[in-house]
Design an enzyme around this catalytic site. Structure first.
Site, PDB file in Angstrom:
ATOM      1  N   CYS A 120       0.860  -1.179   0.000  1.00  0.00           N
ATOM      2  CA  CYS A 120       0.000   0.000   0.000  1.00  0.00           C
ATOM      3  C   CYS A 120       0.891   1.222   0.000  1.00  0.00           C
ATOM      4  O   CYS A 120       2.075   1.134   0.314  1.00  0.00           O
ATOM      5  CB  CYS A 120      -0.904   0.005   1.228  1.00  0.00           C
ATOM      6  SG  CYS A 120      -2.304   1.144   1.041  1.00  0.00           S
ATOM      7  N   CYS A 122      -0.169   4.221   1.646  1.00  0.00           N
ATOM      8  CA  CYS A 122      -0.575   5.235   2.635  1.00  0.00           C
ATOM      9  C   CYS A 122       0.488   5.525   3.701  1.00  0.00           C
ATOM     10  O   CYS A 122       0.557   6.630   4.207  1.00  0.00           O
ATOM     11  CB  CYS A 122      -1.904   4.855   3.290  1.00  0.00           C
ATOM     12  SG  CYS A 122      -1.879   3.295   4.182  1.00  0.00           S
ATOM     13  N   LYS A 195     -12.388  -4.986   1.871  1.00  0.00           N
ATOM     14  CA  LYS A 195     -11.843  -4.106   2.904  1.00  0.00           C
ATOM     15  C   LYS A 195     -12.753  -2.900   3.029  1.00  0.00           C
ATOM     16  O   LYS A 195     -12.961  -2.160   2.065  1.00  0.00           O
ATOM     17  CB  LYS A 195     -10.424  -3.668   2.535  1.00  0.00           C
ATOM     18  CG  LYS A 195      -9.853  -2.654   3.512  1.00  0.00           C
ATOM     19  CD  LYS A 195      -8.379  -2.419   3.299  1.00  0.00           C
ATOM     20  CE  LYS A 195      -7.873  -1.324   4.222  1.00  0.00           C
ATOM     21  NZ  LYS A 195      -6.441  -1.091   4.057  1.00  0.00           N
ATOM     22  N   GLU A 233     -16.370  -7.956  -5.218  1.00  0.00           N
ATOM     23  CA  GLU A 233     -14.952  -7.610  -5.037  1.00  0.00           C
ATOM     24  C   GLU A 233     -14.096  -8.874  -4.989  1.00  0.00           C
ATOM     25  O   GLU A 233     -13.028  -8.951  -5.590  1.00  0.00           O
ATOM     26  CB  GLU A 233     -14.753  -6.828  -3.720  1.00  0.00           C
ATOM     27  CG  GLU A 233     -15.100  -5.351  -3.802  1.00  0.00           C
ATOM     28  CD  GLU A 233     -13.974  -4.525  -4.419  1.00  0.00           C
ATOM     29  OE1 GLU A 233     -12.994  -5.113  -4.917  1.00  0.00           O
ATOM     30  OE2 GLU A 233     -14.083  -3.286  -4.400  1.00  0.00           O
ATOM     31  N   LYS A 248     -11.916  -7.637   5.988  1.00  0.00           N
ATOM     32  CA  LYS A 248     -11.365  -6.734   6.997  1.00  0.00           C
ATOM     33  C   LYS A 248     -12.295  -5.570   7.228  1.00  0.00           C
ATOM     34  O   LYS A 248     -12.715  -4.975   6.246  1.00  0.00           O
ATOM     35  CB  LYS A 248     -10.006  -6.238   6.491  1.00  0.00           C
ATOM     36  CG  LYS A 248      -9.340  -5.225   7.361  1.00  0.00           C
ATOM     37  CD  LYS A 248      -8.054  -4.781   6.741  1.00  0.00           C
ATOM     38  CE  LYS A 248      -7.525  -3.646   7.587  1.00  0.00           C
ATOM     39  NZ  LYS A 248      -6.618  -2.816   6.884  1.00  0.00           N
TER      40      LYS A 248
HETATM   41  C1  PBG Z   1      -3.109   0.153   4.783  1.00  0.00           C
HETATM   42  C2  PBG Z   1      -3.691  -0.669   5.870  1.00  0.00           C
HETATM   43  C3  PBG Z   1      -4.536  -0.285   6.919  1.00  0.00           C
HETATM   44  C4  PBG Z   1      -4.702  -1.407   7.730  1.00  0.00           C
HETATM   45  C5  PBG Z   1      -3.989  -2.439   7.150  1.00  0.00           C
HETATM   46  N1  PBG Z   1      -3.391  -1.969   5.989  1.00  0.00           N
HETATM   47  C6  PBG Z   1      -5.105   1.040   7.278  1.00  0.00           C
HETATM   48  C7  PBG Z   1      -6.084   1.726   6.416  1.00  0.00           C
HETATM   49  O1  PBG Z   1      -6.553   1.210   5.402  1.00  0.00           O
HETATM   50  O2  PBG Z   1      -6.371   2.858   6.754  1.00  0.00           O
HETATM   51  C8  PBG Z   1      -5.494  -1.455   9.014  1.00  0.00           C
HETATM   52  C9  PBG Z   1      -5.101  -2.513   9.989  1.00  0.00           C
HETATM   53  C10 PBG Z   1      -5.608  -2.313  11.380  1.00  0.00           C
HETATM   54  O3  PBG Z   1      -6.407  -1.411  11.675  1.00  0.00           O
HETATM   55  O4  PBG Z   1      -5.179  -3.084  12.243  1.00  0.00           O
HETATM   56  N2  PBG Z   1      -3.988   0.647   3.846  1.00  0.00           N
END
Ligand code: PBG
Length: 325
Positions: A120, A122, A195, A233, A248
């Site tokens: 990712c 971010c 997700k 998805e 998730k």
């Molecule tokens: C990255 C990512 C996130 C999580 C896992 N990969 C955060 C998000 O999407 O904001 C969250 C995992 C957690 O809350 O334990 N995109």
């Protein structure tokens, strides 16, 4: 058969009987342990909202892997905290990046540990979004190339499984093609397929320093009100080459875990996310719940819904409990 011929309590009389008829198995081999890898040496910077979780230097992450392996936990998933962030998340796909270095160190020191890497942008972008920004929103197709680059750099470092968590359309296909082209056909993809745009990620964003600088993630992560869409998805990701499907968060989406498992019969992973962890820790700290008991109940419920594997910050605690230590 009705009462009194059938007495369900007959099989609940003692633990041996209960164990004999227990329907769901939970073992350390079902758990994946998330690690946040940051800068420094012999350093662990605690995450306030996640008691017991810290940003670890690479050497300390290796130590955690050794402990996890000794407890029978087969896999870790790595999240990197880079030194510098920029608009295009350059450190995400740098061969000398934090996650890439961590993968190499873990593979060298704990070769039996399966290493999953979160793919990712971010954590690496200065705006905190999961892709590159154009006209105030994340540009899907421009982001795909960068995610493929990131996955490739993880594969070159030795990752066993790459796990795209960005929720761009088409990213599983883009990553699969790049991996195959470069000779990494054996590297598996665990797709964060369903997700959701969830408030339960807040503590993670403190841990990974990845809070969006503007707006939120609702233009790419799923609406919590939707279930059928999750199946679409998942279907897309399977067609594009996903090997493992993730749902998730876990606790509030067990219906989705169940439906995905029933419909596709693919390996399903559920992510017991940071906010779920934080809630349990906070209530336990107040003495309002029994943490050990609740963690096992939660993990059993996720397995009962149909998850084959669970990503959880409780992995070591649960493994200890299951091994009777
Ligand atoms: C990255 C990512 C996130 C999580 C896992 N990969 C955060 C998000 O999407 O904001 C969250 C995992 C957690 O809350 O334990 N995109």
């Amino acid at each position: 058969m009705d009462f009194p011929a059938y007495r369900p309590r007959r099989l609940r009389r003692n633990e041996r009987l209960r164990a004999l008829v227990r329907e769901t198995a939970l073992a350390p081999s079902h758990l994946i342990y998330p690690l946040f890898v940051g800068a420094g040496k012999d350093s662990a910077r605690p995450v306030d909202s996640m008691p017991g979780v810290a940003q670890l230097s690479i050497d300390r992450a290796v130590k955690e892997c050794e402990e996890a392996a000794a407890l029978g936990i087969p896999a870790v998933i790595l999240f990197g905290i880079p030194d510098h962030k920029d608009a295009v998340g350059s450190e995400a796909y740098a061969d000398g990046g934090r996650v890439q270095e961590a993968v190499r160190a873990i593979k060298e020191r704990v070769p039996g540990m399966l290493v999953v890497t979160d793919v990712c942008l971010c954590e690496y972008t200065d705006h905190g979004h999961c892709g590159v920004i154009k006209n105030g929103d994340v540009d899907n197709d421009a982001t795909l190339e960068l995610l493929a680059e990131e996955a490739l750099s993880h594969a070159r470092a030795g990752a066993d499984i790459v796990a795209p968590s960005d929720m761009m359309d088409g990213r599983v296909g883009a990553i699969r093609r790049a991996l195959d082209r470069e000779g990494f056909a054996q590297v598996a993809i665990m797709a964060y397929a369903a997700k959701y745009a969830s408030g339960f990620y807040a503590p993670f964003r403190e841990a990974a320093e990845s809070t969006p600088g503007f707006g939120d993630r609702r233009t790419y992560q799923m609406d919590p009100a939707n279930g059928d869409e999750a199946l679409r998805e998942v279907e897309l990701d399977i067609r594009e080459g996903a090997d493992i499907i993730m749902v998730k968060p876990a606790m509030t989406y067990l219906d989705v875990v169940y439906r995905v498992k029933q419909k596709f019969g693919y390996p399903v992973a559920a992510y017991n996310v940071s906010g779920e962890y934080a809630m349990i820790k906070a209530a336990a700290k107040n003495g309002w719940i029994d943490e050990r008991r609740i963690v096992m109940e939660l993990l059993f419920s996720i397995r009962r819904a149909g998850a084959d594997m669970i990503l959880t910050y409780f992995a070591k605690d649960a493994a200890r409990e299951l091994r009777g230590k």
